[in-house]
Design a protein around this motif. Structure first.
Motif, PDB file in Angstrom:
ATOM      1  N   LEU A  77       5.900  -1.582  -9.796  1.00 51.88           N
ATOM      2  CA  LEU A  77       5.364  -2.692 -10.585  1.00 51.88           C
ATOM      3  C   LEU A  77       6.032  -4.022 -10.214  1.00 51.88           C
ATOM      4  CD1 LEU A  77       4.530  -1.789 -14.173  1.00 51.88           C
ATOM      5  CD2 LEU A  77       5.088  -4.115 -13.642  1.00 51.88           C
TER       6      LEU A  77
ATOM      7  N   ALA B  40      -2.227  -9.598  -9.707  1.00 52.02           N
ATOM      8  CA  ALA B  40      -1.007  -8.795  -9.825  1.00 52.02           C
ATOM      9  C   ALA B  40      -0.874  -8.243 -11.239  1.00 52.02           C
ATOM     10  CB  ALA B  40       0.213  -9.640  -9.468  1.00 52.02           C
ATOM     11  N   THR B  41      -1.247  -9.058 -12.241  1.00 52.31           N
ATOM     12  CA  THR B  41      -1.117  -8.592 -13.620  1.00 52.31           C
ATOM     13  C   THR B  41      -2.102  -7.462 -13.911  1.00 52.31           C
ATOM     14  OG1 THR B  41      -0.379 -10.787 -14.245  1.00 52.31           O
ATOM     15  CG2 THR B  41      -1.128  -9.360 -16.014  1.00 52.31           C
TER      16      THR B  41
ATOM     17  N   SER C  41      -5.774 -15.008  -0.033  1.00 51.56           N
ATOM     18  CA  SER C  41      -4.622 -15.902   0.130  1.00 51.56           C
ATOM     19  C   SER C  41      -4.921 -16.933   1.222  1.00 51.56           C
ATOM     20  CB  SER C  41      -3.381 -15.097   0.486  1.00 51.56           C
ATOM     21  OG  SER C  41      -3.274 -14.952   1.863  1.00 51.56           O
TER      22      SER C  41
ATOM     23  N   VAL D 266      -1.043   0.171 -13.470  1.00 51.95           N
ATOM     24  CA  VAL D 266       0.099   1.064 -13.269  1.00 51.95           C
ATOM     25  C   VAL D 266       0.701   1.464 -14.609  1.00 51.95           C
ATOM     26  CG1 VAL D 266       2.451   1.191 -12.354  1.00 51.95           C
ATOM     27  CG2 VAL D 266       0.641   0.209 -10.960  1.00 51.95           C
TER      28      VAL D 266
ATOM     29  N   PHE E 256      -0.637   5.183 -14.660  1.00 47.90           N
ATOM     30  CA  PHE E 256       0.435   5.920 -13.991  1.00 47.90           C
ATOM     31  C   PHE E 256       1.608   6.155 -14.939  1.00 47.90           C
ATOM     32  CE2 PHE E 256      -0.653   4.642  -9.330  1.00 47.90           C
ATOM     33  CZ  PHE E 256      -1.763   5.472  -9.400  1.00 47.90           C
TER      34      PHE E 256
ATOM     35  N   LEU F  73      -6.549   9.472 -11.667  1.00 48.65           N
ATOM     36  CA  LEU F  73      -5.465   8.973 -10.816  1.00 48.65           C
ATOM     37  C   LEU F  73      -6.028   8.352  -9.540  1.00 48.65           C
ATOM     38  CD1 LEU F  73      -2.708  11.743 -11.098  1.00 48.65           C
ATOM     39  CD2 LEU F  73      -2.795   9.519 -12.225  1.00 48.65           C
ATOM     40  N   PHE F  74      -7.006   9.015  -8.952  1.00 54.75           N
ATOM     41  CA  PHE F  74      -7.575   8.490  -7.715  1.00 54.75           C
ATOM     42  C   PHE F  74      -8.314   7.176  -7.949  1.00 54.75           C
ATOM     43  CE2 PHE F  74      -7.461  13.056  -6.204  1.00 54.75           C
ATOM     44  CZ  PHE F  74      -6.350  12.843  -5.423  1.00 54.75           C
TER      45      PHE F  74
ATOM     46  N   LEU G 140      -6.260  -0.141  -7.305  1.00 53.34           N
ATOM     47  CA  LEU G 140      -5.046  -0.849  -6.881  1.00 53.34           C
ATOM     48  C   LEU G 140      -5.144  -1.275  -5.419  1.00 53.34           C
ATOM     49  CD1 LEU G 140      -2.356   1.389  -8.641  1.00 53.34           C
ATOM     50  CD2 LEU G 140      -2.868  -0.989  -9.166  1.00 53.34           C
ATOM     51  N   VAL G 141      -5.628  -0.380  -4.593  1.00 52.63           N
ATOM     52  CA  VAL G 141      -5.763  -0.710  -3.161  1.00 52.63           C
ATOM     53  C   VAL G 141      -6.773  -1.842  -2.990  1.00 52.63           C
ATOM     54  CG1 VAL G 141      -6.550   0.156  -0.940  1.00 52.63           C
ATOM     55  CG2 VAL G 141      -5.075   1.571  -2.371  1.00 52.63           C
TER      56      VAL G 141
ATOM     57  N   ASP H  20       0.644 -20.231  -1.130  1.00 53.14           N
ATOM     58  CA  ASP H  20      -0.277 -21.196  -0.504  1.00 53.14           C
ATOM     59  C   ASP H  20      -0.364 -22.457  -1.332  1.00 53.14           C
ATOM     60  OD1 ASP H  20      -1.312 -19.770   1.823  1.00 53.14           O
ATOM     61  OD2 ASP H  20      -1.891 -18.325   0.293  1.00 53.14           O
TER      62      ASP H  20
ATOM     63  N   ILE I 156       4.697  -5.265  -7.002  1.00 51.75           N
ATOM     64  CA  ILE I 156       3.344  -5.818  -7.146  1.00 51.75           C
ATOM     65  C   ILE I 156       3.426  -7.331  -7.372  1.00 51.75           C
ATOM     66  CG2 ILE I 156       1.410  -5.918  -8.774  1.00 51.75           C
ATOM     67  CD1 ILE I 156       1.509  -2.897  -8.937  1.00 51.75           C
ATOM     68  N   TYR I 157       4.472  -7.778  -8.069  1.00 49.59           N
ATOM     69  CA  TYR I 157       4.642  -9.222  -8.266  1.00 49.59           C
ATOM     70  C   TYR I 157       5.375  -9.873  -7.095  1.00 49.59           C
ATOM     71  CZ  TYR I 157       2.800  -9.182 -12.972  1.00 49.59           C
ATOM     72  OH  TYR I 157       1.968  -9.085 -14.038  1.00 49.59           O
TER      73      TYR I 157
ATOM     74  N   LYS J  32      -3.132  -5.359 -11.725  1.00 52.47           N
ATOM     75  CA  LYS J  32      -2.547  -4.191 -11.067  1.00 52.47           C
ATOM     76  C   LYS J  32      -1.401  -3.608 -11.896  1.00 52.47           C
ATOM     77  CE  LYS J  32      -1.746  -4.639  -6.530  1.00 52.47           C
ATOM     78  NZ  LYS J  32      -1.253  -5.397  -5.354  1.00 52.47           N
ATOM     79  N   ALA J  33      -0.551  -4.511 -12.397  1.00 47.89           N
ATOM     80  CA  ALA J  33       0.588  -4.052 -13.197  1.00 47.89           C
ATOM     81  C   ALA J  33       0.089  -3.306 -14.435  1.00 47.89           C
ATOM     82  CB  ALA J  33       1.464  -5.230 -13.598  1.00 47.89           C
TER      83      ALA J  33
ATOM     84  N   PHE K  37      -5.816   4.474  -8.305  1.00 49.33           N
ATOM     85  CA  PHE K  37      -5.247   4.169  -6.998  1.00 49.33           C
ATOM     86  C   PHE K  37      -6.230   3.345  -6.170  1.00 49.33           C
ATOM     87  CE2 PHE K  37      -4.646   5.437  -2.503  1.00 49.33           C
ATOM     88  CZ  PHE K  37      -3.406   4.842  -2.310  1.00 49.33           C
TER      89      PHE K  37
ATOM     90  N   THR L 234      -5.300  -5.067  -3.925  1.00 50.64           N
ATOM     91  CA  THR L 234      -4.334  -5.539  -2.929  1.00 50.64           C
ATOM     92  C   THR L 234      -5.066  -6.199  -1.767  1.00 50.64           C
ATOM     93  OG1 THR L 234      -2.919  -3.690  -3.523  1.00 50.64           O
ATOM     94  CG2 THR L 234      -2.405  -4.839  -1.477  1.00 50.64           C
TER      95      THR L 234
ATOM     96  N   LEU M 197       0.829  -1.208   0.000  1.00 47.96           N
ATOM     97  CA  LEU M 197       0.000   0.000   0.000  1.00 47.96           C
ATOM     98  C   LEU M 197       0.861   1.256   0.000  1.00 47.96           C
ATOM     99  CD1 LEU M 197      -2.855  -1.081   2.419  1.00 47.96           C
ATOM    100  CD2 LEU M 197      -2.851  -1.000  -0.076  1.00 47.96           C
TER     101      LEU M 197
ATOM    102  N   THR N  49      -6.393  -9.566  -2.837  1.00 47.38           N
ATOM    103  CA  THR N  49      -5.408 -10.643  -2.964  1.00 47.38           C
ATOM    104  C   THR N  49      -4.963 -11.125  -1.584  1.00 47.38           C
ATOM    105  OG1 THR N  49      -3.495 -11.342  -4.227  1.00 47.38           O
ATOM    106  CG2 THR N  49      -3.313  -9.230  -3.210  1.00 47.38           C
ATOM    107  N   VAL N  50      -4.860 -10.225  -0.614  1.00 50.22           N
ATOM    108  CA  VAL N  50      -4.507 -10.650   0.741  1.00 50.22           C
ATOM    109  C   VAL N  50      -5.644 -11.473   1.337  1.00 50.22           C
ATOM    110  CG1 VAL N  50      -3.975  -9.871   3.069  1.00 50.22           C
ATOM    111  CG2 VAL N  50      -2.970  -8.707   1.110  1.00 50.22           C
TER     112      VAL N  50
ATOM    113  N   HIS O  34       7.567   4.047 -11.042  1.00 51.36           N
ATOM    114  CA  HIS O  34       6.422   3.165 -11.262  1.00 51.36           C
ATOM    115  C   HIS O  34       6.895   1.734 -11.537  1.00 51.36           C
ATOM    116  CE1 HIS O  34       3.740   6.451 -10.994  1.00 51.36           C
ATOM    117  NE2 HIS O  34       4.131   7.027 -12.104  1.00 51.36           N
TER     118      HIS O  34
END
Ligand SMILES: [Cu+2]
Lengths: 294, 566, 165
Positions: free
Chosen positions: A281, C58-59, C42, C65, C69, C24-25, C31-32, A294, A284-285, C61-62, C28, C35, A74, C38-39, A277
């Protein structure tokens, strides 16, 4: 030769600023490809070991703190936002916003490194280190770290080696060195609200339970040290990139404070942004690959 | 050199020998060492690379001399290991890889584009400084007694040996970045700095070659970087990734290493092919044949080069499946290579061939490259490779590709652009004799190693007392090496003495039609008085011989001929 | 040459695409959210599918970005091709390397079984030797620094210790 009519930031061998800007940007993208290829080597090593020795990943990742990893993700995402915002500010000649955004980006970067420091300290403390510095984890039965004299010693050495202070040394040495360690150990549970049960990876009082759980879910594999080799080399190289990023951002921060950038010339901000960035990036991976196995 | 008898008038108005040129515009060490001028950087690269070549050559002569007898002559076996490692490492990382792109490419690429400089002059200078740092570090390794791993730094031996592996791999790491920056610069320059009149298919073929090379430099070299970094970390911190004693995988190192080092062979050979494409047209006084095929084959070779690396690992424990895949893919590289070969030969067909010094090297190149390519086939074949692997057959094969092809093209290029670089003509008789001596010496040296390898002589061996039959091949080879040495020294003499004694070079001594011949000799600092118009780079008819000038003069703008507009 | 026809505002030739703040927001925020997703996921999904989904997220997200971005969506297409080409070569690298090791792995298993047998069936003992060697070298270094320094350059002294065992 008609370069007398060039604006000062356009070099003599370019026809005009569009050509220069496009060239700079293309050069940066090519450089980013080289960065990707550098990390590709590490990801390749990861894939190979992950395919053949999944057990070391299942065992090892339990020593990583998921919450701290997520928090760092984050933080980096936030820094990416502020960086993108900074580029926007430069494009619009908003000097104050640009400076604020660059400062925030650097702040996030430092935050990332500080958390990384705590994570590394925890690894050093437990001897969950790379290669031959790995200490076979024997304390799953609730005993003290390093039940046998040998291991206690090697762990002390490892800790001292990494400039931290081990428990043994704490007792023996003057208080000057120990206070930093105590402070660093005390910080996390209060500071990081995101980790509800406290970051279990490095809390001096918590690891027994965590490790016990670990020992029960996955037996310690022979090559466990290779997981930590991969962990340290990947996050280490990424960390070096973060440090380089901080240096670059600081440089453009100084220049923008002097008013070097505006809507006609903001290339360095744009290029540093791209670099930053990419650092994001890659993380991120790295985060799911290392922390969420897991 | 056909003279028409009548006087020919040049359409170029800029002076041929301006008083101020890039060589004498500024003076002093700093004006060179910190210059941003791509021509000066190119010249400095050339001098440094030739210094490294001299060093690597000395080691080569030591190896050949040592092998003249089956027993020990000068070195202990340990010293011998260090000598051949240094020979290999210096030649690969300091001579062949930077050779043509950094020295000739830097000088010629912006000129061929009609541009004032490369896109990033400061990065270009940084790349040269990195090269110098790498060179100094290599000399340091030499001072510390050298290393004994072989230039491939294979694990686990490179983890165990007590020679300074960390230092030499750091040097190679830094040289890698020097190479990356050169490639990055070239790609951007070719994309963004071409004059409006020069479309992709009006680009000289050397630029296509340098572009393809740059592609490899950018994609493959970082992998070498991370490989060497991991090796350094392995040695310093014992992480175990490549170390079987810690459960690591040494074959993985070989994958990493060859993912770079096979494409690296094409970093060496592609620009060489580009140089040959220029020279063969100029010295045949004929338009290049099959322009587009040569251009596309450069790109094809660059891409193919990434999917064949496993042919270095047929006997390293690589799986049977991948052995077959890599063997099959390796054969495919011969297609674009052969395309080039046929096009060069067809270009020469019915041309009026001028056997000037660069052309002798060019012809040797073609002869040698043909053998290099053909002897690659038994090495790509799994069954025969088991027998030939790590023998002198391989040594001969890669010297035919890396030295006979790359280095000959490099030397041909130096002789070709020397008048433009220095403003002086060298003695053709001496240089031509040197060229023959080098060419014949080369084949004597390395052809004898094919039978030697087939008989089973392994590479990197110091002593062969048990096999007296092998000695005759080694002796022939050593004699050839001395012939080459004399040839190279003679060539160096011809070039260096031209600086003081050579006559003034004309604007265009050979009749090449690419843009670098349109500027003055030597060029002015900003390359061109006026941005030149790019036509067909192989319209050699647009330049005619003039007795008066002692060189070729441009009689009409170069145009795209219907016959060649594919 | 393509750069003659610039597709951005002609008045400011070098100002590329200026990202609007809401965009942008939003990026973002996405992305948050990803994240957190994904947590949260898991450990909840069985077997390999967990990793596949984590990599998929992840891809995404990538891509966010890279496209927003890093402005790839509004940049010259060629810069995007450069990026894609890089990814392609990465894929070649991964593909061939893992194809190979996937097949020669079988040859290594008996070797490792032997090694485990020699270690008396104890996984701990399998790679104990280098760890011991490190400890000894580490102690040796602090005791005999001068001796090690004379033999070879300082950077290599640890290797000497390790090799001695
Ligand atoms: Cu190869």
């Amino acid at each position: 030769m008609s370069h007398h009519d060039h604006p000062s930031h356009v070099h003599h061998h370019f026809e005009n600023e569009v050509q220069q800007f496009d060239s700079d940007k293309m050069g940066m993208w090519l450089f980013l490809v080289t960065e990707i290829m550098i990390f590709a080597g590490l990801f390749c090593a990861y894939i190979i070991y992950r395919t053949h020795n999944p057990e070391i990943f299942h065992y090892g990742h339990q020593f990583l703190d998921k919450q701290l990893g997520a928090l760092n993700t984050l933080i980096l995402l936030t820094s990416s936002l502020t960086m993108a915002w900074g580029v926007r500010a430069a494009q619009l000649s908003q000097k104050k916003t640009l400076l604020t955004m660059l400062a925030l980006t650097m702040l996030c970067a430092f935050g990332f490194l500080i958390i990384k420091y705590f994570e590394y300290s925890a690894k050093i403390h437990h001897g969950t280190l790379y290669g031959d510095r790995y200490v076979w984890q024997t304390d799953e039965h609730g005993g003290e770290h390093g039940a046998s004299g040998d291991e206690a010693h090697s762990m002390a050495e490892a800790v001292a080696d990494a400039q931290a202070v081990s428990e043994d040394a704490m007792a023996a040495e003057a208080a000057g060195g120990t206070s930093t360690m105590n402070a660093s150990m005390a910080v996390p549970s209060s500071q990081f609200a995101l980790a509800p049960e406290g970051p279990s990876g490095f809390d001096l009082n918590a690891p027994e339970e965590q490790k016990e759980a670990a020992a029960h879910s996955f037996p310690q594999p022979a090559k466990a040290h290779l997981f930590f080799s991969i962990y340290f080399i990947m996050t280490g190289l990424h960390g070096i990139h973060v440090v380089i990023g901080i240096i670059c951002i600081f440089t453009i921060f100084v220049f923008s404070a002097r008013g070097a950038y505006n809507s006609t010339y903001y290339t360095p901000v744009d290029l540093v942004g791209l670099y930053w960035h990419l650092v994001d990036l890659i993380w991120i991976y790295l985060f799911p690959l290392l922390y969420l196995v897991d | 050199m056909s003279s028409t008898g009548q006087t020919v008038k040049s359409i170029l108005t800029s002076p041929v020998h301006p008083e101020v040129n890039y060589l004498n515009a500024t003076k002093g060490f700093a004006s060179w060492f910190f210059t941003l001028d791509h021509k000066r950087i190119g010249i400095m690269y050339m001098c440094s690379i030739l210094t490294a070549f001299f060093l690597g050559g000395v080691f080569a002569m030591l190896i050949r001399t040592e092998l003249f007898t089956p027993g020990q002559l000068m070195f202990t076996s340990d010293q011998y290991n260090r000598v051949f490692t240094l020979h290999g490492a210096i030649m690969v990382f300091l001579v062949l890889i930077p050779g043509i792109p950094a020295a000739l490419g830097n000088f010629v690429l912006p000129l061929m584009l009609g541009a004032k400089d490369v896109a990033f002059p400061r990065l270009n200078l940084l790349s040269y400084h990195l090269y110098v740092i790498g060179l100094v570090m290599a000399l340091l390794v030499l001072g510390l007694g050298g290393i004994d791993t072989g230039w491939t730094f294979y694990t686990p031996y490179s983890i165990q040996t007590q020679t300074p592996v960390v230092l030499i791999t750091s040097a190679a790491f830094i040289l890698g970045f020097s190479s990356i920056f050169t490639g990055l610069n070239f790609i951007v320059t070719i994309h963004k700095m071409r004059p409006p009149s020069m479309t992709w298919f009006k680009m000289p073929l050397l630029l296509w070659a340098l572009y393809s090379t740059a592609l490899i430099q950018i994609v493959a070299t970082p992998v070498l970087g991370i490989t060497l970094l991991l090796l350094i970390v392995e040695r310093v911190m014992h992480i175990g990734i490549f170390n079987p004693a810690l459960g690591g995988d040494p074959v993985l190192f070989q994958h990493f290493f060859w993912f770079y080092s096979h494409p690296a062979v094409y970093i060496m050979i592609l620009p060489a092919m580009g140089v040959i494409s220029e020279l063969v047209s100029t010295f045949s006084r004929k338009h290049i044949f099959g322009y587009r095929f040569i251009a596309y084959s450069s790109i094809a070779i660059a891409i193919f080069s990434f999917i064949v690396w496993g042919h270095h690992m047929f006997t390293s424990g690589q799986s049977n499946l991948m052995n077959m895949v890599f063997s099959a893919l390796t054969f495919s590289v011969s297609i674009p290579s052969a395309v080039k070969m046929f096009n060069w030969l067809t270009t020469m067909y019915k041309g009026s061939i001028n056997l000037a010094t660069p052309m002798i090297y060019t012809l040797s190149f073609m002869f040698i490259f043909a053998i290099a390519g053909l002897t690659g086939l038994p090495l790509a074949t799994l069954a025969t490779d088991i027998h030939l692997h790590d023998t002198y057959f391989v040594v001969a094969h890669f010297h035919y590709t890396m030295m006979g092809s790359t280095l000959f093209a490099f030397v041909a290029g130096i002789h070709y652009w020397w008048p433009k670089m220095t403003g002086r003509m060298y003695n053709q008789k001496v240089a031509r004799f040197a060229a023959w001596l080098v060419s014949i010496g080369f084949n004597v040296t390395f052809f004898s190693q094919f039978p030697l390898g087939s008989l089973g002589m392994p590479r990197r061996y110091h002593l062969y007392e048990a096999m007296p039959d092998w000695q005759i091949y080694h002796q022939i080879s050593t004699i050839g090496a001395y012939m080459q040495m004399i040839g190279f020294l003679l060539a160096a003499y011809a070039l260096i003495s031209s600086l003081s004694k050579g006559k003034l070079a004309p604007r265009n001594p050979w009749g090449g039609a690419t843009l670098e011949w349109e500027t003055s000799t030597p060029p002015i600092t900003f390359n061109f008085e006026d941005t030149p118009d790019a036509g067909d780079p192989y319209d050699v008819e647009s330049w005619q011989w003039s007795d008066e000038e002692g060189g070729y003069v441009k009689v009409r703008p170069s145009v795209v001929d219907e016959d060649h507009a594919e | 040459m393509s750069n003659k026809s610039h597709h951005h505002e002609p008045g400011h030739p070098t100002v590329g695409h200026v990202s609007p703040l809401p965009q942008l927001f939003m990026v973002f925020g996405a992305l948050v959210a990803l994240t957190i997703l994904t947590v949260a996921l898991s450990g909840k999904l069985p077997g390999a599918s967990g990793m596949m989904i984590a990599m998929g997220i992840a891809t995404v997200k990538a891509l966010l970005v890279a496209l927003y971005f890093m402005h790839l969506r509004y940049d010259r297409p060629f810069n995007g091709y450069i990026f894609l080409a890089g990814i392609l070569f990465v894929a070649v690298f991964f593909g061939f390397a893992s194809l190979d090791t996937a097949t020669y792995r079988r040859d290594i298993l008996p070797y490792e079984a032997d090694k485990l047998g020699a270690a008396g069936g104890s996984e701990e003992a399998m790679y104990e030797e280098p760890r011991k060697a490190y400890q000894n070298a580490h102690q040796g270094k602090s005791l005999h620094t001068s001796e090690a320094g004379e033999e070879q350059p300082a950077a290599e002294s640890e290797d000497a210790g390790a090799a001695a065992h």
